[in-house]
Design a protein around this motif. Structure first.
Motif, PDB file in Angstrom:
ATOM      1  N   LEU A  62      -6.219  -5.569   3.303  1.00 43.22           N
ATOM      2  CA  LEU A  62      -6.252  -5.972   1.895  1.00 43.22           C
ATOM      3  C   LEU A  62      -5.674  -7.366   1.704  1.00 43.22           C
ATOM      4  CD1 LEU A  62      -5.211  -2.636   0.154  1.00 43.22           C
ATOM      5  CD2 LEU A  62      -7.498  -3.541   0.517  1.00 43.22           C
ATOM      6  N   VAL A  98     -10.076   0.440  -1.752  1.00 39.65           N
ATOM      7  CA  VAL A  98      -8.991   1.361  -2.116  1.00 39.65           C
ATOM      8  C   VAL A  98      -9.497   2.491  -3.012  1.00 39.65           C
ATOM      9  CG1 VAL A  98      -6.814   1.593  -3.375  1.00 39.65           C
ATOM     10  CG2 VAL A  98      -7.155  -0.322  -1.836  1.00 39.65           C
ATOM     11  N   SER A 100      -4.240  -1.016  -8.191  1.00 37.55           N
ATOM     12  CA  SER A 100      -5.330  -0.054  -8.100  1.00 37.55           C
ATOM     13  C   SER A 100      -5.143   0.959  -9.232  1.00 37.55           C
ATOM     14  CB  SER A 100      -5.314   0.656  -6.746  1.00 37.55           C
ATOM     15  OG  SER A 100      -4.121   1.393  -6.608  1.00 37.55           O
ATOM     16  N   VAL A 156      -4.697   6.876  -1.845  1.00 34.41           N
ATOM     17  CA  VAL A 156      -4.213   5.556  -1.446  1.00 34.41           C
ATOM     18  C   VAL A 156      -4.168   4.681  -2.686  1.00 34.41           C
ATOM     19  CG1 VAL A 156      -4.726   3.451  -0.169  1.00 34.41           C
ATOM     20  CG2 VAL A 156      -5.082   5.661   0.907  1.00 34.41           C
ATOM     21  N   GLU A 157      -3.047   4.007  -2.884  1.00 35.68           N
ATOM     22  CA  GLU A 157      -2.946   3.074  -4.004  1.00 35.68           C
ATOM     23  C   GLU A 157      -2.385   1.769  -3.485  1.00 35.68           C
ATOM     24  OE1 GLU A 157      -4.249   3.887  -6.791  1.00 35.68           O
ATOM     25  OE2 GLU A 157      -4.429   6.056  -6.457  1.00 35.68           O
ATOM     26  N   ALA A 158      -2.633   0.688  -4.231  1.00 36.01           N
ATOM     27  CA  ALA A 158      -2.165  -0.615  -3.766  1.00 36.01           C
ATOM     28  C   ALA A 158      -1.883  -1.552  -4.927  1.00 36.01           C
ATOM     29  CB  ALA A 158      -3.204  -1.242  -2.840  1.00 36.01           C
ATOM     30  N   VAL A 217       0.844  -1.194   0.000  1.00 34.55           N
ATOM     31  CA  VAL A 217       0.000   0.000   0.000  1.00 34.55           C
ATOM     32  C   VAL A 217       0.877   1.242   0.000  1.00 34.55           C
ATOM     33  CG1 VAL A 217      -1.604   1.357   1.405  1.00 34.55           C
ATOM     34  CG2 VAL A 217      -1.888  -1.128   1.218  1.00 34.55           C
ATOM     35  N   SER A 219      -2.901  -2.420   4.636  1.00 31.13           N
ATOM     36  CA  SER A 219      -2.215  -3.518   3.941  1.00 31.13           C
ATOM     37  C   SER A 219      -2.620  -4.851   4.561  1.00 31.13           C
ATOM     38  CB  SER A 219      -0.697  -3.332   3.967  1.00 31.13           C
ATOM     39  OG  SER A 219      -0.169  -3.626   5.243  1.00 31.13           O
ATOM     40  N   ALA A 272      -1.556   3.037   6.395  1.00 29.34           N
ATOM     41  CA  ALA A 272      -1.051   2.115   5.373  1.00 29.34           C
ATOM     42  C   ALA A 272      -0.832   0.730   5.970  1.00 29.34           C
ATOM     43  CB  ALA A 272       0.249   2.654   4.781  1.00 29.34           C
TER      44      ALA A 272
END
Lengths: 124, 382
Positions: free
Chosen positions: B341, B353, B373, B359-361, B326, B338, B334
């Motif tokens: 997820l 997300v 993401s 926020v990206e993952a 993340v 994480s 984060a």
């Protein structure tokens, strides 16, 4: 007609500028001294820094505990150690930025720092 | 370093009064110009004295490692002018985090103050007065339970503790024992949970676990939360470029040596973790990056992998994906995310997300297949 600067003068000026530029460009293109170093920390204190390109054997001795670190041809490994699990000795030899060999029982970390290039600063 | 330029031989120039002199002057001025250009491109090392040390001032990246915090390896990287400045900063940050480590410790007790272990020991007995840092962490954890829709819940300490024991037994260096907790114990332990059983008094600074069977386990959030505090601490000291890596919880301050370049973080290849192989690199600046994976704390029994992240809906370790990374602004968030997820089905995780800003993952599935993401690509380097 007499001029201040003759053809010969111009030739010399251009020639020297040309040679100078060639030298300058060569100088700029030469790889800068590789800043790669091997850093040894013991219990959170940096105790030794060596160039990755030096050929050295460094013994870290801490009371009865020891680790023998060998730097050779840009590759670093732990040759021998006093720890029971010998994980550090069996670790693959490291050579790249951010790679580490950890000896937890002896609280020792050997790492490589090399700011050049796209090698990761950390791997998670 | 500027190399000496070979002196131009003057023997070819026939000294012949004014004209030769003119040429000489022109030649010399050109050489002087070139020398100064040469000087500008070389790395100037300023060895002027500052205050009481005659240490060389060389703004460069320095690093240190600690093995005594949060049961993991703590890496600290920072750009400083001198080694002694770095040593002082490093020890400062280490002390800062050591305090959090002791407060959030569930295994050890320390003289002179109560910590999380104290709270657990007094479950069903009495409220325990604790440092504000513990109160703040628990309030944050409670919020995370809501934000992750119950997937991450630190009140499930009992089931987590059960699996920790079995993972530890299986990984014992001298006498490893590989076995499974039986399902009855699992289901019993799983029932011991609930924020309704935790009384947090923000004014008296006490925490009381009403049910003697409920335990707190902050492992999924504590590291990230402490790292976030450390990042704020470092920023307050005006250190422009630094990185903390607390065993997979990374936070970056500024860029790599300047305001332009990104720090480069490699995402581990789960299949090749022991060789520190990474499957891709991402570039980040002023961001936190946290990975949850099944390749660090686990054991294998009957060809199945049992890792330390528990699916709270089943009581068994999650095995949906091999890892999740993340990227977010807050390290504590984060960390919690994480973990969530890692447990949730991927589609559900993706929806979560996408519903959160900034926020990206990336999910790493079996056989190193990946799902990203929508905005993750911007970080990928190679």
């Amino acid at each position: 007609m007499k001029s201040f600067i003759s053809k010969k003068d111009i030739l010399i000026i251009v020639a020297s500028l040309g040679i100078g530029c060639i030298l300058l460009i060569t100088f700029l293109l030469l790889p800068t001294k590789d800043n790669a170093s091997v850093i040894v920390t013991l219990d959170g204190q940096v105790i030794k820094t060596m160039s990755l390109y030096s050929n050295t054997t460094y013994t870290c001795q801490n009371n009865e505990n020891y680790n023998i670190i060998v730097v050779n041809n840009g590759i670093v490994n732990v040759k021998e150690a006093s720890c029971k699990n010998q994980i550090c000795v069996h670790h693959f030899p490291i050579s790249k930025n951010g790679e580490t060999i950890v000896c937890l029982p002896n609280k020792l970390v050997v790492s490589i720092k090399n700011e050049n290039g796209k090698q990761p600063d950390i791997v998670i | 370093m500027c190399r000496k330029m070979s002196s131009k031989s003057n023997s070819k120039i026939i000294l012949n009064g004014g004209k030769a002199l003119k040429r000489l002057i022109a030649l010399l001025s050109i050489l002087i110009i070139l020398f100064s250009l040469c000087g500008c491109t070389s790395n100037q090392k300023d060895t002027s004295n500052t205050s009481d040390t005659s240490e060389e001032i060389d703004f460069q990246l320095r690093q240190n490692y600690y093995t005594d915090i949060f049961d993991t390896i703590f890496t600290f990287l920072a750009y400083t002018d001198t080694q002694s400045e770095f040593d002082e900063l490093s020890e400062d940050v280490h002390s800062f985090l050591l305090e959090y480590h002791k407060l959030y410790d569930v295994f050890n007790k320390y003289d002179g103050f109560n910590n999380l272990r104290t709270i657990n020991e007094n479950a069903g007995i009495q409220p325990v007065e604790v440092d504000q840092k513990i109160i703040d962490l628990l309030l944050f954890c409670r919020d995370m339970t809501e934000k992750t829709k119950g997937t991450v819940d630190v009140t499930y300490g009992r089931i987590m503790s059960l699996w920790h024991t079995f993972i530890k037994l299986a990984n014992d260096e001298e006498n490893p024992i590989v076995s499974m907790p039986n399902d009855i114990d699992i289901q019993k332990s799983l029932k011991c949970n609930g924020w309704d059983k935790i009384v947090i008094d923000d004014e008296k600074n006490t925490v009381f676990i009403k049910d003697s069977m409920v335990l707190l386990d902050v492992g999924a959030i504590a590291k990230g939360y402490a790292v976030q505090k450390a990042a704020e601490y470092i920023k307050a000291k005006n250190i422009p470029y630094a990185v903390i890596n607390m065993g997979g919880n990374v936070t970056t301050i500024g860029g790599r040596g300047n305001d332009k370049d990104d720090w480069v973080v490699g995402i581990a290849d789960p299949e090749n973790y022991e060789n520190e192989k990474y499957m891709m690199t991402i570039g980040v600046k002023d961001k936190s990056v946290v990975t949850s994976g099944d390749y660090e704390r686990y054991y294998i029994a009957d060809d199945n992998r049992y890792c330390h992240i528990i699916d709270l809906s089943t009581g068994y370790p999650a095995n949906t994906v091999r890892g999740v990374t993340v990227v977010a602004d807050d390290s504590g968030f984060a960390d919690a995310l994480s973990t969530a997820l890692f447990v949730m089905p991927v589609e559900e995780g993706q929806k979560l997300v996408e519903s959160i800003d900034n926020v990206e993952a990336i999910w790493i599935l079996q056989k190193n297949k990946t799902v990203m993401s929508s905005g993750f690509k911007q970080y990928v380097l190679e």
